[in-house]
Write an enzyme that holds these catalytic residues in place. Structure first.
Site, PDB file in Angstrom:
ATOM      1  N   ALA A 165      29.050  23.486  -6.531  1.00 42.82           N
ATOM      2  CA  ALA A 165      29.338  23.126  -7.929  1.00 42.82           C
ATOM      3  C   ALA A 165      29.397  24.433  -8.716  1.00 42.82           C
ATOM      4  O   ALA A 165      28.491  25.265  -8.621  1.00 42.82           O
ATOM      5  CB  ALA A 165      28.244  22.237  -8.489  1.00 42.82           C
ATOM      6  N   LYS A 166      30.467  24.608  -9.482  1.00 43.40           N
ATOM      7  CA  LYS A 166      30.552  25.816 -10.316  1.00 43.40           C
ATOM      8  C   LYS A 166      29.821  25.501 -11.616  1.00 43.40           C
ATOM      9  O   LYS A 166      30.425  25.202 -12.645  1.00 43.40           O
ATOM     10  CB  LYS A 166      32.021  26.196 -10.546  1.00 43.40           C
ATOM     11  CG  LYS A 166      32.212  27.606 -11.067  1.00 43.40           C
ATOM     12  CD  LYS A 166      33.672  28.007 -11.014  1.00 43.40           C
ATOM     13  CE  LYS A 166      33.952  29.294 -11.754  1.00 43.40           C
ATOM     14  NZ  LYS A 166      33.280  30.475 -11.190  1.00 43.40           N
ATOM     15  N   ALA A 167      28.486  25.517 -11.526  1.00 41.23           N
ATOM     16  CA  ALA A 167      27.646  25.081 -12.642  1.00 41.23           C
ATOM     17  C   ALA A 167      27.095  26.282 -13.392  1.00 41.23           C
ATOM     18  O   ALA A 167      26.752  27.303 -12.781  1.00 41.23           O
ATOM     19  CB  ALA A 167      26.499  24.231 -12.111  1.00 41.23           C
TER      20      ALA A 167
END
Ligand code: PPE
Length: 314
Positions: free
Chosen positions: A158-160
């Site tokens: 996840a590109k969180a």
């Protein structure tokens, strides 16, 4: 290092003046890092600006949100459309797009349920990530003392926003120690990635990059380079990389939207190969920059041309 402002930012379906694109300080995202984002580049081509791999970026964007049970009010198609519009409305050519889905303002407390899920997209000029000379001269990196997130802690796929606290620790350490960037190992001690870049090494003409199981972000530039390299006739392998392999590699380069394809010329002050950009890196760069700028045919269908003139809404 102030950024270049543009006219308008897209917020929840509307264009808002740059200086008015604000959120409340008690927004959930400010306190608990509850956001997912994308970084996308548009390049000027003979046919006007074109966004690189827009569909893949928005797919990853929606998937990052899904992992955190965030549902944007907008579909992938609407977000793609808004990305094209935000470039057109701001009359941009070469630029960087920053879409973000985040938990907004309603209450304080970790429990995110009930917070409004907001979506925004900004676009602005952004030059070379690691300095103007980095693309040809390469950069010096160190192995960071901070490891990338362990599996089952924060999901690396996840590109969180929150993942970038780990990235900030790495970057701060690199700058403090006078390197351009730090490479994180995973919690097993194998090579993972840079603070905002994937890594590739070249050994005897073969390209090797860590697999997604090494706590990396599944980079879109990474997948583009894998495809380009195979079509140029190179062998490409995803393999777990021990740290010392970086010291004895013939070539080493970064991939990422911001960093594009940038050579790494030393690791812990040990020169990579002869300490200069290598021929394989150069060949990959030539193909990559040729495709993104439309100088070479868009043979993979990676460019989304930005409609200009009457087609522009907002
Ligand atoms: N790993 C990380 C941790 C990462 O942040 C990026 C992109 C990549 C790999 C490469 O992914 P891709 O862009 O899909 O090829 N980093 C973004 C943010 C950089 C920033 O400083 O902000 C970027 O390059 O846009």
């Amino acid at each position: 290092m102030a950024m270049t402002k543009t006219d308008k930012i897209w917020m929840n379906g509307e264009f808002v003046a740059w200086d008015d694109a604000k959120i409340h300080v008690l927004s959930h995202v400010v306190h608990y890092g509850s956001s997912v984002f994308e970084g996308i580049r548009a390049y000027n081509t003979k046919k006007g600006p074109a966004i690189f791999r827009l569909g893949e970026h928005i797919e990853r964007f929606i998937n990052s949100a899904k992992i955190y049970r965030m549902q944007s009010k907008f579909t992938a198609e609407q977000i793609e459309r808004a990305c094209l519009d935000v470039v057109a409305v701001n009359k941009l050519t070469d630029c960087y797009l920053r879409p973000l889905i985040y938990r907004g303002y309603s209450h304080v407390g970790v429990n995110p349920i009930g917070t409004p899920v907001e979506t925004m997209i900004a676009a602005f000029p952004w030059g070379k990530y690691l300095g103007e000379e980095a693309i040809t001269k390469g950069v010096a990196v160190k192995i960071g003392t901070w490891a990338r997130m362990a599996p089952n802690t924060l999901p690396a796929m996840a590109k969180a926003g929150g993942n970038y606290l780990n990235s900030q620790l790495l970057k701060l350490e690199a700058v403090e120690d006078k390197y351009e960037e730090a490479i994180a190992l995973d919690t097993q001690g194998y090579v993972s990635e840079g603070s905002g870049e994937n890594v590739f090494i070249v050994i005897k003409g073969e390209l090797i990059t860590p697999p997604v199981s090494s706590s990396i972000l599944a980079g879109i530039t990474r997948s583009s380079v894998m495809r380009i390299a195979k079509d140029l006739g190179y062998t490409v392998r995803e393999a777990v990389i021990p740290r010392e392999m970086l010291y004895i590699a013939d070539e080493f380069f970064f991939t990422g939207t911001a960093v594009e394809v940038t050579p790494v010329t030393s690791v812990d002050r040990i020169p990579v190969g002869n300490g200069e950009r290598g021929p394989v890196t150069k060949a990959i760069q030539d193909a990559f920059f040729g495709i993104v700028t439309g100088e070479l045919p868009d043979r993979y269908g990676w460019l989304s041309h930005v409609p200009t003139g009457a087609a522009v809404r907002g």
